[in-house]
Motif scaffolding. Structure first.
Motif, PDB file in Angstrom:
ATOM      1  N   ILE A 234      48.412  -3.857 -40.270  1.00 34.42           N
ATOM      2  CA  ILE A 234      47.194  -3.915 -41.103  1.00 34.42           C
ATOM      3  C   ILE A 234      47.565  -3.374 -42.479  1.00 34.42           C
ATOM      4  CG2 ILE A 234      44.770  -3.306 -41.350  1.00 34.42           C
ATOM      5  CD1 ILE A 234      44.681  -2.657 -38.402  1.00 34.42           C
ATOM      6  N   PHE A 235      47.405  -4.207 -43.492  1.00 37.19           N
ATOM      7  CA  PHE A 235      47.676  -3.797 -44.876  1.00 37.19           C
ATOM      8  C   PHE A 235      46.408  -3.953 -45.709  1.00 37.19           C
ATOM      9  CE2 PHE A 235      48.633  -5.293 -49.219  1.00 37.19           C
ATOM     10  CZ  PHE A 235      49.153  -4.114 -49.728  1.00 37.19           C
ATOM     11  N   ALA A 236      45.914  -2.835 -46.239  1.00 41.19           N
ATOM     12  CA  ALA A 236      44.734  -2.853 -47.120  1.00 41.19           C
ATOM     13  C   ALA A 236      45.197  -2.503 -48.526  1.00 41.19           C
ATOM     14  CB  ALA A 236      43.676  -1.859 -46.646  1.00 41.19           C
ATOM     15  N   SER A 237      45.168  -3.455 -49.435  1.00 39.06           N
ATOM     16  CA  SER A 237      45.582  -3.182 -50.812  1.00 39.06           C
ATOM     17  C   SER A 237      44.592  -2.236 -51.466  1.00 39.06           C
ATOM     18  CB  SER A 237      45.655  -4.495 -51.604  1.00 39.06           C
ATOM     19  OG  SER A 237      44.343  -5.011 -51.794  1.00 39.06           O
ATOM     20  N   LYS A 238      44.998  -1.641 -52.586  1.00 37.51           N
ATOM     21  CA  LYS A 238      44.096  -0.711 -53.250  1.00 37.51           C
ATOM     22  C   LYS A 238      42.872  -1.415 -53.822  1.00 37.51           C
ATOM     23  CE  LYS A 238      46.071  -0.551 -57.942  1.00 37.51           C
ATOM     24  NZ  LYS A 238      46.638   0.353 -58.950  1.00 37.51           N
ATOM     25  N   GLU A 239      42.939  -2.760 -53.952  1.00 40.56           N
ATOM     26  CA  GLU A 239      41.795  -3.530 -54.427  1.00 40.56           C
ATOM     27  C   GLU A 239      40.808  -3.862 -53.306  1.00 40.56           C
ATOM     28  OE1 GLU A 239      44.924  -4.551 -54.689  1.00 40.56           O
ATOM     29  OE2 GLU A 239      45.485  -4.663 -56.809  1.00 40.56           O
ATOM     30  N   ALA A 240      41.141  -3.505 -52.059  1.00 41.56           N
ATOM     31  CA  ALA A 240      40.327  -3.906 -50.910  1.00 41.56           C
ATOM     32  C   ALA A 240      38.901  -3.386 -51.018  1.00 41.56           C
ATOM     33  CB  ALA A 240      40.970  -3.391 -49.623  1.00 41.56           C
ATOM     34  N   ARG A 241      37.949  -4.247 -50.654  1.00 42.62           N
ATOM     35  CA  ARG A 241      36.543  -3.855 -50.598  1.00 42.62           C
ATOM     36  C   ARG A 241      36.252  -3.249 -49.225  1.00 42.62           C
ATOM     37  NH1 ARG A 241      33.663  -5.981 -55.024  1.00 42.62           N
ATOM     38  NH2 ARG A 241      35.214  -6.524 -56.582  1.00 42.62           N
ATOM     39  N   GLU A 242      35.168  -2.471 -49.160  1.00 43.74           N
ATOM     40  CA  GLU A 242      34.767  -1.908 -47.874  1.00 43.74           C
ATOM     41  C   GLU A 242      34.297  -3.022 -46.939  1.00 43.74           C
ATOM     42  OE1 GLU A 242      31.923   1.177 -48.472  1.00 43.74           O
ATOM     43  OE2 GLU A 242      33.483   2.698 -48.757  1.00 43.74           O
ATOM     44  N   ILE A 243      34.682  -2.911 -45.648  1.00 44.43           N
ATOM     45  CA  ILE A 243      34.291  -3.886 -44.640  1.00 44.43           C
ATOM     46  C   ILE A 243      33.746  -3.127 -43.440  1.00 44.43           C
ATOM     47  CG2 ILE A 243      35.044  -5.806 -43.195  1.00 44.43           C
ATOM     48  CD1 ILE A 243      37.374  -6.250 -45.089  1.00 44.43           C
ATOM     49  N   SER A 244      32.559  -3.498 -43.003  1.00 44.52           N
ATOM     50  CA  SER A 244      31.967  -2.880 -41.818  1.00 44.52           C
ATOM     51  C   SER A 244      32.756  -3.288 -40.584  1.00 44.52           C
ATOM     52  CB  SER A 244      30.511  -3.302 -41.696  1.00 44.52           C
ATOM     53  OG  SER A 244      30.417  -4.713 -41.636  1.00 44.52           O
ATOM     54  N   PRO A 245      32.581  -2.572 -39.462  1.00 43.77           N
ATOM     55  CA  PRO A 245      33.373  -2.871 -38.256  1.00 43.77           C
ATOM     56  C   PRO A 245      33.262  -4.326 -37.817  1.00 43.77           C
ATOM     57  CG  PRO A 245      32.257  -0.776 -38.003  1.00 43.77           C
ATOM     58  CD  PRO A 245      31.719  -1.389 -39.274  1.00 43.77           C
ATOM     59  N   ASN A 246      34.434  -4.949 -37.558  1.00 39.25           N
ATOM     60  CA  ASN A 246      34.519  -6.320 -37.069  1.00 39.25           C
ATOM     61  C   ASN A 246      35.378  -6.347 -35.815  1.00 39.25           C
ATOM     62  OD1 ASN A 246      33.685  -8.855 -39.126  1.00 39.25           O
ATOM     63  ND2 ASN A 246      33.716  -6.823 -40.049  1.00 39.25           N
ATOM     64  N   LEU A 247      35.060  -7.302 -34.926  1.00 41.95           N
ATOM     65  CA  LEU A 247      35.768  -7.400 -33.647  1.00 41.95           C
ATOM     66  C   LEU A 247      36.948  -8.358 -33.748  1.00 41.95           C
ATOM     67  CD1 LEU A 247      36.021  -6.909 -30.584  1.00 41.95           C
ATOM     68  CD2 LEU A 247      34.423  -8.820 -30.250  1.00 41.95           C
ATOM     69  N   PHE A 248      38.137  -7.867 -33.358  1.00 41.59           N
ATOM     70  CA  PHE A 248      39.322  -8.694 -33.178  1.00 41.59           C
ATOM     71  C   PHE A 248      39.739  -8.594 -31.706  1.00 41.59           C
ATOM     72  CE2 PHE A 248      39.359  -7.882 -37.645  1.00 41.59           C
ATOM     73  CZ  PHE A 248      39.969  -8.989 -38.223  1.00 41.59           C
ATOM     74  N   THR A 249      40.395  -9.640 -31.212  1.00 35.10           N
ATOM     75  CA  THR A 249      40.875  -9.628 -29.834  1.00 35.10           C
ATOM     76  C   THR A 249      42.378  -9.886 -29.820  1.00 35.10           C
ATOM     77  OG1 THR A 249      38.760 -10.466 -29.025  1.00 35.10           O
ATOM     78  CG2 THR A 249      40.654 -10.655 -27.556  1.00 35.10           C
ATOM     79  N   LEU A 250      43.138  -8.926 -29.276  1.00 35.34           N
ATOM     80  CA  LEU A 250      44.583  -9.070 -29.085  1.00 35.34           C
ATOM     81  C   LEU A 250      44.804  -9.633 -27.681  1.00 35.34           C
ATOM     82  CD1 LEU A 250      47.533  -8.633 -29.887  1.00 35.34           C
ATOM     83  CD2 LEU A 250      47.322  -6.287 -29.036  1.00 35.34           C
ATOM     84  N   THR A 251      45.398 -10.811 -27.610  1.00 31.14           N
ATOM     85  CA  THR A 251      45.576 -11.500 -26.326  1.00 31.14           C
ATOM     86  C   THR A 251      47.062 -11.641 -26.013  1.00 31.14           C
ATOM     87  OG1 THR A 251      43.531 -12.747 -26.684  1.00 31.14           O
ATOM     88  CG2 THR A 251      45.049 -13.576 -25.003  1.00 31.14           C
TER      89      THR A 251
END
Length: 455
Positions: free
Chosen positions: A87-104
């Motif tokens: 996971i790479f968040a650049s310094k320009e990244a906006r705030e993001i509320s919790p989102n669901l990802f699935t690792l399969t």
């Protein structure tokens, strides 16, 4: 910032297994890697497909990249392999509320799923989006302008921040300037710039430029770096001048001794003396000077020195009458004391902006004194041709005195160096060619309870 977390995944013989959900938070400017160890507990060779499903495109639009590697793994019985989530968040990244990802992780006979709840946070709503130099190579006596842009990512006005301009040569600080920024409109940029002037004998080489953004408490927010070069030119050695001053009560006699410390005949050159401009009429040159010129606040005298043989020297002498100087110093001290006292009084700054047919009035009150301001009341007269729509910052009260309307902000107290931002949004009822608002009135009580009015 890079963070690594290691988990253990054991693939059992169940057709479908679901691992416990994991909550992951990452801040803008961070890189986070999470390692999972996959162990094949089956009694046969298994080939696993590894993939991540979720709103990766949405995260990428907001400057956050998320992926998993490797995508394909073959394991013998009891053999293990590492799976890494990046996971790479650049310094320009906006705030993001919790989102669901699935690792399969799936083979022909087995499938395991792990829910990942990923959110992106920001410690501060602002960051330095760019830095530009007017030139990247200069000579002595030339200047370079440094321009910095600060981006506000939030949908609201920011407070003030501190921007520090630093220039270093071989790790040594040669220039420093601190600037307090104005507030930044929602989702907007603010630019600030400073100029660096290369002195006549500025050391040649590469200079590092460091721009640092802090809050008003000195907490780090962001920084950017760049470089520029000061080119070398042929010049006389720097350590050829020896200066001696002999003081008496009414005068000062100055002798400048110039010696050629080199081993070749020098070229003709000038010796400069720079004095405050008020000393212009008080100097008597025993050695005639070649040039006299005025600059901002100073007078410059230049003596032309003929070529000198190695070890040869020449003495330049002049005298300064001091009684006029003492008088001038006393006057300067009085002026400095006046402005020093003025600089420690409360300050009011009013800014008017016109945008989309509306008038925005910003009022900033800062307590620059050394005592607490109490029971503060800020009164703003509203012109009849304006209709007030809403407030900016602190809430106001409306009152009428005769035919005049006033907006009143009441503040309990302001400690030294504290400030309050307020204002209002208004719509003109008629076409306004030139807008001039009445002076804002501020009253307050000092620590002794005395009623005061801001001048």
């Amino acid at each position: 910032m890079k963070k690594t977390i290691i988990f253990l995944l054991v693939v059992m013989l169940l057709p479908i297994a679901r691992a416990q959900s994991e909550v992951i938070s990452i801040y803008a400017g961070e890189t986070k890697t999470i390692n999972y160890t996959l162990i094949n507990m089956a009694n046969q060779v298994q080939t696993y497909n590894v993939y991540l499903s979720g709103p990766t495109a949405y995260f990428a639009e907001r400057k956050v990249l998320i992926d998993v590697y490797p995508k394909l793994i073959e394991l013998a019985p009891n053999q293990s392999a590492k799976i890494t989530l990046y996971i790479f968040a650049s310094k320009e990244a906006r705030e993001i509320s919790p989102n669901l990802f699935t690792l399969t992780i799936a083979s022909e006979t087995q499938k395991m799923e792990k829910s990942l709840i990923v959110s992106v946070l920001r410690k501060y709503p602002v960051y330095i989006s760019s830095v530009n130099l007017s030139k990247y190579s200069i000579l002595p006596l030339e200047s370079i302008r440094i321009t910095v842009a600060i981006q506000n990512t939030k949908n609201e006005i920011t407070p003030n921040y501190k921007l520090i301009f630093l220039i270093l040569k071989n790790g040594k600080e040669v220039f420093r300037k601190e600037v307090i920024t104005d507030f930044i409109e929602a989702n907007s940029k603010l630019e600030a710039s400073q100029e660096f002037f290369a002195e006549k004998y500025q050391e040649a080489g590469i200079y590092d430029v460091l721009i640092r953004l802090e809050d008003l408490r000195g907490q780090y927010i962001d920084d950017v770096k760049t470089k520029f070069e000061v080119k070398a030119i042929v010049k006389l050695p720097k350590d050829y001048t020896q200066k001696e001053v002999k003081y008496s009560f009414l005068s000062a006699k100055v002798a400048v001794k110039v010696r050629n410390e080199g081993n070749v005949i020098s070229e003709p050159f000038y010796v400069e003396e720079r004095l405050p401009i008020f000393m212009k009429d008080f100097i008597k040159a025993y050695t005639p000077y070649a040039e006299e010129k005025l600059e901002v606040g100073i007078v410059v005298y230049r003596w032309l020195v003929k070529p000198l043989a190695p070890g040869e020297s020449v003495v330049i002498e002049y005298e300064i009458s001091l009684w006029q100087t003492w008088l001038g110093i006393i006057i300067i001290i009085l002026v400095v004391l006046f402005f020093f006292r003025k600089g420690f009084q409360p300050a009011l700054i009013k800014t008017i902006k016109e945008q989309d047919g509306k008038i925005k009035v910003y009022i900033k009150l800062k307590n620059r004194s050394k005592s607490i301001m109490k029971h503060i009341e800020v009164n703003e007269e509203v012109l009849p041709m304006l209709k007030v729509e809403s407030n900016i910052g602190l809430e106001f009260e409306e009152k009428k005195v005769g035919k005049k309307r006033y907006l009143v902000w009441k503040i309990n107290e302001l400690k030294p160096d504290e400030e309050a931002v307020m204002g209002y949004v208004a719509v003109p009822l008629v076409e306004i060619v030139s807008l001039e608002l009445p002076e804002t009135q501020v009253t307050y009580a000092d620590e002794k309870g005395r009623k005061r009015k801001l001048e």
